[in-house]
Design a protein around this motif. Structure first.
Motif, PDB file in Angstrom:
ATOM      1  N   HIS A 195      39.820 -21.294  35.699  1.00  0.00           N
ATOM      2  CA  HIS A 195      39.894 -21.425  34.248  1.00  0.00           C
ATOM      3  C   HIS A 195      38.659 -20.891  33.533  1.00  0.00           C
ATOM      4  CE1 HIS A 195      43.618 -23.634  33.812  1.00  0.00           C
ATOM      5  NE2 HIS A 195      43.264 -24.447  34.793  1.00  0.00           N
ATOM      6  N   LEU A 196      37.498 -21.154  34.086  1.00  0.00           N
ATOM      7  CA  LEU A 196      36.258 -20.964  33.334  1.00  0.00           C
ATOM      8  C   LEU A 196      35.593 -19.615  33.548  1.00  0.00           C
ATOM      9  CD1 LEU A 196      34.140 -22.328  31.472  1.00  0.00           C
ATOM     10  CD2 LEU A 196      32.989 -23.104  33.549  1.00  0.00           C
ATOM     11  N   VAL A 197      35.443 -19.214  34.781  1.00  0.00           N
ATOM     12  CA  VAL A 197      34.627 -18.042  35.077  1.00  0.00           C
ATOM     13  C   VAL A 197      35.110 -16.764  34.381  1.00  0.00           C
ATOM     14  CG1 VAL A 197      33.803 -16.505  36.908  1.00  0.00           C
ATOM     15  CG2 VAL A 197      33.762 -18.992  37.245  1.00  0.00           C
ATOM     16  N   PRO A 198      36.393 -16.415  34.421  1.00  0.00           N
ATOM     17  CA  PRO A 198      36.821 -15.179  33.752  1.00  0.00           C
ATOM     18  C   PRO A 198      36.512 -15.189  32.254  1.00  0.00           C
ATOM     19  CG  PRO A 198      38.517 -15.968  35.244  1.00  0.00           C
ATOM     20  CD  PRO A 198      37.519 -17.072  35.125  1.00  0.00           C
ATOM     21  N   GLU A 199      36.690 -16.342  31.612  1.00  0.00           N
ATOM     22  CA  GLU A 199      36.414 -16.434  30.185  1.00  0.00           C
ATOM     23  C   GLU A 199      34.933 -16.277  29.894  1.00  0.00           C
ATOM     24  OE1 GLU A 199      37.482 -17.311  26.050  1.00  0.00           O
ATOM     25  OE2 GLU A 199      38.511 -16.555  27.825  1.00  0.00           O
ATOM     26  N   VAL A 200      34.111 -16.975  30.647  1.00  0.00           N
ATOM     27  CA  VAL A 200      32.667 -16.892  30.432  1.00  0.00           C
ATOM     28  C   VAL A 200      32.158 -15.481  30.709  1.00  0.00           C
ATOM     29  CG1 VAL A 200      30.418 -17.694  31.259  1.00  0.00           C
ATOM     30  CG2 VAL A 200      32.254 -19.338  30.860  1.00  0.00           C
ATOM     31  N   GLU A 201      32.665 -14.843  31.726  1.00  0.00           N
ATOM     32  CA  GLU A 201      32.243 -13.472  32.031  1.00  0.00           C
ATOM     33  C   GLU A 201      32.515 -12.545  30.850  1.00  0.00           C
ATOM     34  OE1 GLU A 201      34.334 -12.562  35.607  1.00  0.00           O
ATOM     35  OE2 GLU A 201      32.664 -13.209  36.900  1.00  0.00           O
ATOM     36  N   ARG A 202      33.671 -12.723  30.229  1.00  0.00           N
ATOM     37  CA  ARG A 202      34.017 -11.884  29.080  1.00  0.00           C
ATOM     38  C   ARG A 202      33.094 -12.167  27.901  1.00  0.00           C
ATOM     39  NH1 ARG A 202      40.005 -12.321  26.746  1.00  0.00           N
ATOM     40  NH2 ARG A 202      39.330 -14.468  26.510  1.00  0.00           N
ATOM     41  N   LEU A 203      32.779 -13.450  27.679  1.00  0.00           N
ATOM     42  CA  LEU A 203      31.912 -13.816  26.571  1.00  0.00           C
ATOM     43  C   LEU A 203      30.487 -13.333  26.792  1.00  0.00           C
ATOM     44  CD1 LEU A 203      33.185 -17.451  25.935  1.00  0.00           C
ATOM     45  CD2 LEU A 203      33.785 -15.367  24.697  1.00  0.00           C
TER      46      LEU A 203
END
Length: 231
Positions: A195-203
Motif C-alpha cells: 500500500h505505502l511504498v509505491p505511493e511514497v516513491e511517487r511523492l
C-alpha cells in the motif's frame, strides 16, 4: 479577562518547548482547530477570524476554510512564529501546519495555493521566511474532494505555490496494515509495502529535495468500534 486556565496552558506550552530545545528536537507546530473559542482564547469566546452566516453564527470548519480575512489569518501565524523564533529564541521550532486534512476543502488546490503564498508573504515581511517552514497538505496528498486523485498533484501545485511549500505531510493509514481479514465494508487487507511504498516513491520523486513527513499512521480510521478495546 484572560482565564487562569490559559496562563497554565501557556506556561506548560513553553516548558514543553524548553524541553524540546534542550534535546535539540525538530518541532512543527500545528493549529488544527478553528480558534479555540470554547477555551476562551478569544474575547467573549468569539473567534475574530471566523466567517459568519446570515444569522451571525460562526461557521465551523466544514468543507471551507471559513476565515473572514485570509490576510489577517496568515498574519496571525506569522506573528506566532516570529514570537517563538525571534523573541523567545527557540531554534527547535522549525515551522507550522495550519489545517488538518485540507484535501476536503472545496476548491482545495486553489485555496491552498492562496493560503501558502499568503503565509510566505507575511513571513517574508517579518524577515523570518528562511527560518520558518510551511508544512503543506497534512492529508492525502494525491486525493482531494474537489477532483479526486491526481497522480501529479505535487508537480502541479509546485507551479503555483511551490516556493511556499517547504515540506509535505502525508496521512497514510494503510502504512501499518498487515495481511488480515476484511473489516466490514472497508477492505484494508494488504501489506505495508503493497500500500505505502509505491505511493511514497511517487511523492518523493515529485517533491524532489523537499522533506516528506508521514504525519499520521495507523488503522483506527477503519475500525468499527466493536473490538475488545472499543477501537
Amino acid at each position: 479577562g484572560f482565564p487562569a486556565l490559559n496562563y497554565a496552558y501557556l506556561d506548560a506550552f513553553y516548558r514543553l518547548l524548553d524541553h524540546f530545545e534542550e534535546r535539540g528536537l525538530f518541532v512543527i507546530l500545528a493549529n488544527w482547530d478553528n480558534g479555540s473559542e470554547a477555551l476562551g482564547f478569544c474575547p467573549d469566546k468569539k473567534n475574530w477570524l471566523a466567517s459568519v452566516d446570515a444569522s451571525g453564527n460562526q461557521l465551523g470548519r466544514g468543507n471551507s476554510l471559513n476565515v473572514k480575512d485570509l490576510d489577517e489569518y496568515a498574519e496571525t501565524f506569522a506573528a506566532i512564529m516570529y514570537h517563538l523564533v525571534e523573541e523567545k529564541g527557540y531554534s527547535c521550532v522549525k515551522g507550522f501546519s495550519f489545517y488538518n486534512e485540507p484535501e476536503n476543502l472545496s476548491k482545495a488546490p486553489t485555496v491552498l495555493a492562496e493560503v501558502y503564498n499568503k503565509f510566505g508573504e507575511h513571513l517574508e515581511r517579518l524577515d523570518i521566511r528562511d527560518e520558518v517552514m510551511i508544512q503543506a497538505f497534512d492529508g492525502s496528498i494525491t486525493w482531494m474532494a474537489v477532483d479526486g486523485g491526481k497522480a501529479d498533484r505535487i508537480t502541479q501545485m509546485e507551479k503555483t505555490c511551490g516556493d511556499n511549500m517547504d515540506l509535505y505531510s502525508l496521512h497514510w493509514y494503510h502504512s501499518t496494515i498487515e495481511s488480515g481479514e476484511k473489516v466490514g465494508e472497508n477492505d484494508v487487507r494488504g501489506t505495508v509495502s503493497g500500500h505505502l511504498v509505491p505511493e511514497v516513491e511517487r511523492l518523493v520523486e515529485q517533491a524532489g529535495d523537499k522533506p516528506l513527513v508521514l504525519g499520521e499512521l495507523g488503522t483506527f480510521a477503519f475500525q468499527q468500534g466493536d473490538g475488545p478495546d472499543g477501537r
